[in-house]
Design a protein around this motif. Structure first.
Motif, mmCIF file in Angstrom:
data_model
loop_
_atom_site.group_PDB
_atom_site.id
_atom_site.type_symbol
_atom_site.label_atom_id
_atom_site.label_comp_id
_atom_site.label_asym_id
_atom_site.label_seq_id
_atom_site.Cartn_x
_atom_site.Cartn_y
_atom_site.Cartn_z
ATOM 1 N N GLU A 32 -10.989 2.010 -6.011
ATOM 2 C CA GLU A 32 -11.938 1.692 -4.943
ATOM 3 C C GLU A 32 -11.252 0.954 -3.794
ATOM 4 O O GLU A 32 -11.507 1.243 -2.621
ATOM 5 N N LEU A 33 -10.381 0.008 -4.125
ATOM 6 C CA LEU A 33 -9.668 -0.716 -3.067
ATOM 7 C C LEU A 33 -8.722 0.200 -2.299
ATOM 8 O O LEU A 33 -8.597 0.094 -1.082
ATOM 9 N N GLU A 34 -8.058 1.110 -3.007
ATOM 10 C CA GLU A 34 -7.154 2.034 -2.329
ATOM 11 C C GLU A 34 -7.932 2.987 -1.426
ATOM 12 O O GLU A 34 -7.524 3.261 -0.293
ATOM 13 N N ALA A 35 -9.064 3.483 -1.904
ATOM 14 C CA ALA A 35 -9.899 4.352 -1.075
ATOM 15 C C ALA A 35 -10.441 3.594 0.140
ATOM 16 O O ALA A 35 -10.483 4.139 1.257
ATOM 17 N N GLN A 36 -10.805 2.343 -0.069
ATOM 18 C CA GLN A 36 -11.289 1.524 1.037
ATOM 19 C C GLN A 36 -10.175 1.285 2.051
ATOM 20 O O GLN A 36 -10.397 1.362 3.259
ATOM 21 N N LYS A 54 -8.262 -8.371 4.215
ATOM 22 C CA LYS A 54 -8.756 -8.759 2.893
ATOM 23 C C LYS A 54 -8.429 -7.681 1.863
ATOM 24 O O LYS A 54 -7.962 -7.981 0.762
ATOM 25 N N THR A 55 -8.611 -6.429 2.218
ATOM 26 C CA THR A 55 -8.299 -5.331 1.303
ATOM 27 C C THR A 55 -6.805 -5.283 1.001
ATOM 28 O O THR A 55 -6.396 -5.130 -0.152
ATOM 29 N N GLY A 60 -2.321 -6.497 -2.736
ATOM 30 C CA GLY A 60 -1.056 -7.175 -2.982
ATOM 31 C C GLY A 60 -1.127 -8.146 -4.149
ATOM 32 O O GLY A 60 -0.227 -8.205 -4.986
ATOM 33 N N GLU A 61 -2.201 -8.898 -4.211
ATOM 34 C CA GLU A 61 -2.358 -9.854 -5.315
ATOM 35 C C GLU A 61 -2.546 -9.127 -6.645
ATOM 36 O O GLU A 61 -2.017 -9.559 -7.670
ATOM 37 N N VAL A 91 -1.614 -5.547 9.225
ATOM 38 C CA VAL A 91 -1.875 -5.189 7.831
ATOM 39 C C VAL A 91 -0.558 -5.019 7.071
ATOM 40 O O VAL A 91 -0.433 -5.464 5.926
ATOM 41 N N ALA A 92 0.441 -4.397 7.704
ATOM 42 C CA ALA A 92 1.746 -4.238 7.054
ATOM 43 C C ALA A 92 2.376 -5.601 6.771
ATOM 44 O O ALA A 92 2.925 -5.826 5.689
#
Length: 151
Positions: A32-36, A54-55, A60-61, A91-92
């Protein structure tokens, strides 16, 4: 709370602990996070930086706690480097600051991470029109990742 980025490491630790007991938690969370992340990257609008950061930080965490596989963050970083403009730079740098050192120091991801960092620095040098603050942010995250601090 939506804006509390400082809580993301604790959420990641909770997900790692819960993953040991309930193995079906981590896979949907990471998917879900990757799709987001990729959905947010697809839209070129210069808004919603907070949600994108945030995503990225959460991914990363989760990678540092070994809930998400490292390839997820590397694909996300590659996607930001493919269009290294606007908020993709932020973001990078956020991805590198959250788990860049972990990926760089892991033996199985070091070579790929090194090539991604080299690509980032080549793009940064090629883009003369990059703002000074973005240029400094890229340099700071690069130095934080590989621990080359000037003495």
């Amino acid at each position: 709370p939506r804006v509390r980025l400082d809580l993301l490491p604790y959420y990641s630790r909770l997900a790692a602990i819960m993953d040991r007991v309930f193995s079906d938690i981590s896979v949907p969370l990471v998917q879900e996070l990757e799709a987001q992340f990729h959905g947010q990257t697809r839209w070129k609008k210069q808004q919603n930086l907070e949600g994108r950061l945030k995503t990225a930080r959460f991914l990363g965490e989760l990678t540092k706690f070994r809930v998400a596989p490292p390839i997820v963050v590397m694909r996300s970083l590659r996607r930001c480097l493919d269009d290294f403009t606007g908020y993709n730079i932020d973001v990078a740098c956020c991805l590198l600051e959250s788990c860049g050192r972990y990926l760089y120091r892991s033996p199985h991801t070091r070579s790929r991470m090194s090539s991604l960092l080299d690509t980032m620095m080549r793009i940064k040098k090629a883009k003369v029109s990059l703002l000074f603050s973005l240029n400094r942010m890229c340099g700071a995250s690069f130095n934080l990742t590989i621990c080359r601090f000037s003495q």
